[in-house]
Scaffold this motif. Structure first.
Motif, PDB file in Angstrom:
ATOM      1  N   ARG A   1      22.319  28.666  29.588  1.00  0.00           N
ATOM      2  CA  ARG A   1      21.631  28.773  28.310  1.00  0.00           C
ATOM      3  C   ARG A   1      21.250  30.221  28.021  1.00  0.00           C
ATOM      4  NH1 ARG A   1      17.000  27.154  28.733  1.00  0.00           N
ATOM      5  NH2 ARG A   1      16.909  26.652  30.951  1.00  0.00           N
ATOM      6  N   ARG A   2      21.235  30.587  26.761  1.00  0.00           N
ATOM      7  CA  ARG A   2      20.887  31.943  26.349  1.00  0.00           C
ATOM      8  C   ARG A   2      19.490  32.327  26.848  1.00  0.00           C
ATOM      9  NH1 ARG A   2      22.838  34.973  21.895  1.00  0.00           N
ATOM     10  NH2 ARG A   2      23.941  33.095  21.213  1.00  0.00           N
ATOM     11  N   GLN A   3      18.529  31.391  26.735  1.00  0.00           N
ATOM     12  CA  GLN A   3      17.170  31.679  27.166  1.00  0.00           C
ATOM     13  C   GLN A   3      17.102  31.903  28.668  1.00  0.00           C
ATOM     14  OE1 GLN A   3      14.554  32.411  25.443  1.00  0.00           O
ATOM     15  NE2 GLN A   3      13.222  32.600  27.234  1.00  0.00           N
ATOM     16  N   LYS A   4      17.877  31.114  29.418  1.00  0.00           N
ATOM     17  CA  LYS A   4      17.904  31.279  30.868  1.00  0.00           C
ATOM     18  C   LYS A   4      18.487  32.630  31.259  1.00  0.00           C
ATOM     19  CE  LYS A   4      17.412  29.904  35.110  1.00  0.00           C
ATOM     20  NZ  LYS A   4      16.071  29.724  35.692  1.00  0.00           N
ATOM     21  N   ALA A   5      19.523  33.048  30.571  1.00  0.00           N
ATOM     22  CA  ALA A   5      20.123  34.349  30.844  1.00  0.00           C
ATOM     23  C   ALA A   5      19.124  35.473  30.572  1.00  0.00           C
ATOM     24  CB  ALA A   5      21.380  34.538  29.993  1.00  0.00           C
ATOM     25  N   ARG A   6      18.364  35.349  29.502  1.00  0.00           N
ATOM     26  CA  ARG A   6      17.366  36.358  29.173  1.00  0.00           C
ATOM     27  C   ARG A   6      16.267  36.407  30.243  1.00  0.00           C
ATOM     28  NH1 ARG A   6      15.264  39.474  25.221  1.00  0.00           N
ATOM     29  NH2 ARG A   6      12.996  39.579  25.043  1.00  0.00           N
ATOM     30  N   GLU A   7      15.809  35.248  30.685  1.00  0.00           N
ATOM     31  CA  GLU A   7      14.770  35.198  31.715  1.00  0.00           C
ATOM     32  C   GLU A   7      15.246  35.852  33.006  1.00  0.00           C
ATOM     33  OE1 GLU A   7      13.912  31.095  32.072  1.00  0.00           O
ATOM     34  OE2 GLU A   7      12.842  30.946  30.144  1.00  0.00           O
ATOM     35  N   GLN A   8      16.505  35.583  33.405  1.00  0.00           N
ATOM     36  CA  GLN A   8      17.030  36.187  34.619  1.00  0.00           C
ATOM     37  C   GLN A   8      17.163  37.693  34.482  1.00  0.00           C
ATOM     38  OE1 GLN A   8      19.739  32.434  36.312  1.00  0.00           O
ATOM     39  NE2 GLN A   8      20.552  34.499  36.293  1.00  0.00           N
ATOM     40  N   ALA A   9      17.589  38.148  33.311  1.00  0.00           N
ATOM     41  CA  ALA A   9      17.733  39.592  33.087  1.00  0.00           C
ATOM     42  C   ALA A   9      16.373  40.284  33.161  1.00  0.00           C
ATOM     43  CB  ALA A   9      18.391  39.849  31.739  1.00  0.00           C
ATOM     44  N   LEU A  10      15.346  39.674  32.579  1.00  0.00           N
ATOM     45  CA  LEU A  10      14.002  40.263  32.624  1.00  0.00           C
ATOM     46  C   LEU A  10      13.472  40.293  34.054  1.00  0.00           C
ATOM     47  CD1 LEU A  10      12.414  38.607  29.440  1.00  0.00           C
ATOM     48  CD2 LEU A  10      13.050  41.014  29.734  1.00  0.00           C
ATOM     49  N   SER A  11      13.726  39.229  34.821  1.00  0.00           N
ATOM     50  CA  SER A  11      13.288  39.194  36.212  1.00  0.00           C
ATOM     51  C   SER A  11      13.978  40.274  37.027  1.00  0.00           C
ATOM     52  CB  SER A  11      13.581  37.816  36.827  1.00  0.00           C
ATOM     53  OG  SER A  11      12.851  36.806  36.177  1.00  0.00           O
ATOM     54  N   LEU A  12      15.266  40.442  36.802  1.00  0.00           N
ATOM     55  CA  LEU A  12      16.008  41.479  37.506  1.00  0.00           C
ATOM     56  C   LEU A  12      15.488  42.860  37.123  1.00  0.00           C
ATOM     57  CD1 LEU A  12      18.363  42.174  39.396  1.00  0.00           C
ATOM     58  CD2 LEU A  12      19.862  42.202  37.392  1.00  0.00           C
ATOM     59  N   GLY A  13      15.203  43.042  35.849  1.00  0.00           N
ATOM     60  CA  GLY A  13      14.669  44.319  35.393  1.00  0.00           C
ATOM     61  C   GLY A  13      13.341  44.651  36.045  1.00  0.00           C
ATOM     62  N   ARG A  14      12.440  43.676  36.101  1.00  0.00           N
ATOM     63  CA  ARG A  14      11.134  43.914  36.724  1.00  0.00           C
ATOM     64  C   ARG A  14      11.286  44.266  38.195  1.00  0.00           C
ATOM     65  NH1 ARG A  14       9.643  39.549  33.287  1.00  0.00           N
ATOM     66  NH2 ARG A  14      10.034  38.044  34.959  1.00  0.00           N
ATOM     67  N   GLU A  15      12.200  43.620  38.868  1.00  0.00           N
ATOM     68  CA  GLU A  15      12.419  43.890  40.286  1.00  0.00           C
ATOM     69  C   GLU A  15      12.911  45.320  40.513  1.00  0.00           C
ATOM     70  OE1 GLU A  15      12.202  43.084  44.226  1.00  0.00           O
ATOM     71  OE2 GLU A  15      11.591  41.727  42.611  1.00  0.00           O
ATOM     72  N   LEU A  16      13.616  45.858  39.535  1.00  0.00           N
ATOM     73  CA  LEU A  16      14.177  47.212  39.646  1.00  0.00           C
ATOM     74  C   LEU A  16      13.349  48.256  38.915  1.00  0.00           C
ATOM     75  CD1 LEU A  16      17.896  46.188  39.146  1.00  0.00           C
ATOM     76  CD2 LEU A  16      16.961  47.248  41.213  1.00  0.00           C
ATOM     77  N   GLY A  17      12.177  47.869  38.416  1.00  0.00           N
ATOM     78  CA  GLY A  17      11.317  48.828  37.731  1.00  0.00           C
ATOM     79  C   GLY A  17      11.673  49.058  36.284  1.00  0.00           C
ATOM     80  N   CYS A  18      12.469  48.180  35.694  1.00  0.00           N
ATOM     81  CA  CYS A  18      12.823  48.269  34.278  1.00  0.00           C
ATOM     82  C   CYS A  18      11.943  47.277  33.516  1.00  0.00           C
ATOM     83  CB  CYS A  18      14.303  47.952  34.060  1.00  0.00           C
ATOM     84  SG  CYS A  18      15.443  49.079  34.903  1.00  0.00           S
ATOM     85  N   SER A  19      10.834  47.762  33.018  1.00  0.00           N
ATOM     86  CA  SER A  19       9.850  46.866  32.418  1.00  0.00           C
ATOM     87  C   SER A  19      10.105  46.570  30.949  1.00  0.00           C
ATOM     88  CB  SER A  19       8.448  47.479  32.566  1.00  0.00           C
ATOM     89  OG  SER A  19       8.406  48.772  31.962  1.00  0.00           O
ATOM     90  N   ALA A  20      11.055  47.259  30.327  1.00  0.00           N
ATOM     91  CA  ALA A  20      11.318  47.060  28.902  1.00  0.00           C
ATOM     92  C   ALA A  20      11.802  45.640  28.645  1.00  0.00           C
ATOM     93  CB  ALA A  20      12.354  48.064  28.409  1.00  0.00           C
ATOM     94  N   SER A  21      11.269  45.010  27.610  1.00  0.00           N
ATOM     95  CA  SER A  21      11.697  43.659  27.243  1.00  0.00           C
ATOM     96  C   SER A  21      12.721  43.675  26.118  1.00  0.00           C
ATOM     97  CB  SER A  21      10.487  42.823  26.810  1.00  0.00           C
ATOM     98  OG  SER A  21       9.831  43.427  25.709  1.00  0.00           O
TER      99      SER A  21
END
Length: 382
Positions: free
Chosen positions: A28-48
């Motif tokens: 799902r599109r929403q699931k993909a977005r959630e995973q991308a945000l989680s990956l970003g936070r883990e790598l210090g990319c806080s931009a939403s």
């Protein structure tokens, strides 16, 4: 992995590791977005904001991204993989929906799987994470991963209990207990996401097209080699990795011979749509070189496949009781307990084989279950 070949204006289909009926085929599109945000936070990319997040992620080294993703998979479960999103542009509809709607071209199909296929290695990553969390002596990891794969917080608790029981049948309990469930999780991952969807795809194609279907499976006892299994072994054999000079020493002479045989079968299929036909220019009879490969036929006794081992045996009914568990018993259990699994979950396998069928009574499944001798502690988790 899937691709098609066009030879003399004839299309041939080739699948390795799963099929369009896998719950991981799309997300799902929403699931993909959630995973991308989680990956970003883990790598210090806080931009939403998507553009800023993408820019930040592109600046990170590949090894850092892989490490962060491995950690996230250990936390959320190994089955939370990335997949294409149905956006209406590049991917217009779910592939399984397209097939059931008749939106496909008939073509000879060659497909199969490996006992140590793609997502299996991710299941193993849970063990280390859970040990660090002090939860290695319980079912916690198995339950959480299974819950994520079967619908998150809405997963049916009876299904989780049934899966835990079923996949623990083949392992003897240990003092720590965790080995049983870590191995069970690997097996559940393999069957639910890869092996059983492959069988469903073969069954659908054989039943709904006039095209020939050829299926294979690389068994577990063939995967314990010194080679790097970050790439499934069947893929390495097909593409001749054992014959690459810098990789040659990682394989035995038997494995190199098997690779040549598999490459011959594959090349014959790509050329003609039939792995049994000799390539042009060959001076030997194909039957004298390789044993025949039977077609997968659209009835239970005709579910033939080639075992990719040195003997190249022909087998029938790949993981029959396990696939019956997911395609028949689980939908019936979910139906009888009043809770249905979410879209793109277990029901996808059931409907792909017989869209109009009612849930099958559990007695049909229980008759197919047979207990095997328990595996040792060493074998349960290496």
């Amino acid at each position: 992995m899937a691709f098609g070949t066009l030879v003399d204006e004839t299309l041939h289909g080739f699948f390795q590791g799963g099929s369009v009926f896998s719950p991981a085929a799309v997300m799902r599109r929403q699931k993909a977005r959630e995973q991308a945000l989680s990956l970003g936070r883990e790598l210090g990319c806080s931009a939403s904001e998507p553009t800023q997040l993408l820019t930040c992620l592109r600046e990170k080294p590949a090894e850092n991204i892989n490490a962060a993703q491995t950690k996230l998979l250990a936390v959320s479960g190994p089955l939370e993989a990335w997949a294409p999103v149905v956006d209406g542009v590049v991917v217009e509809e779910e592939p399984s929906t397209a097939l059931r709607s008749g939106h496909f071209l008939s073509a000879p199909l060659f497909l199969g799987s490996s006992a140590e296929d793609g997502l299996i290695s991710r299941a193993k990553n849970i063990k280390n994470f859970e040990q660090l969390q002090g939860r290695a002596d319980s079912k916690t990891a198995f339950y959480e991963a299974l819950s994520n794969s079967l619908g998150g917080d809405d997963a049916n608790v009876f299904v989780k209990e049934a899966a835990t029981w079923f996949y623990s049948l083949h392992h003897s309990p240990t003092p720590a207990g965790y080995n049983v469930f870590s191995r069970a999780l690997e097996n559940a991952t393999r069957d639910f996401f890869i092996t059983c969807p492959s069988v469903s795809m073969a069954s659908f194609w054989a039943s709904n097209t006039r095209s020939s279907v050829y299926m294979y499976h690389l068994p577990g006892d063939m995967t314990h080699t010194s080679t790097d299994l970050s790439m499934p072994l069947d893929v390495q054999y097909v593409f001749g990795v054992p014959h690459v000079p810098e990789m040659r020493g990682l394989f035995t002479s038997t494995e190199r011979t098997l690779s040549l045989q598999i490459m011959t079968y594959t090349a014959s299929f790509i050329k003609s749509g039939n792995p049994n036909l000799p390539l042009s220019g060959s001076t030997a009879s194909f039957g004298e070189v390789l044993p025949p490969w039977p077609q997968f036929l659209p009835h239970p006794s005709g579910q033939n496949y080639k075992e990719l081992s040195p003997a190249l045996r022909n087998r029938n009914g790949l993981q029959a009781s396990h696939c019956s568990f997911w395609s028949q018993y689980v939908p019936a259990l979910s139906f009888s307990t009043g809770k249905h699994l979410c879209k793109n979950s277990v029901g996808e396998l059931e409907t792909s084989q017989n869209p109009a069928a009612e849930p099958v009574p559990s007695s049909d499944f229980s008759a197919s279950v047979s207990q095997r001798p328990p595996k040792s502690e060493k074998d349960a988790y290496n």
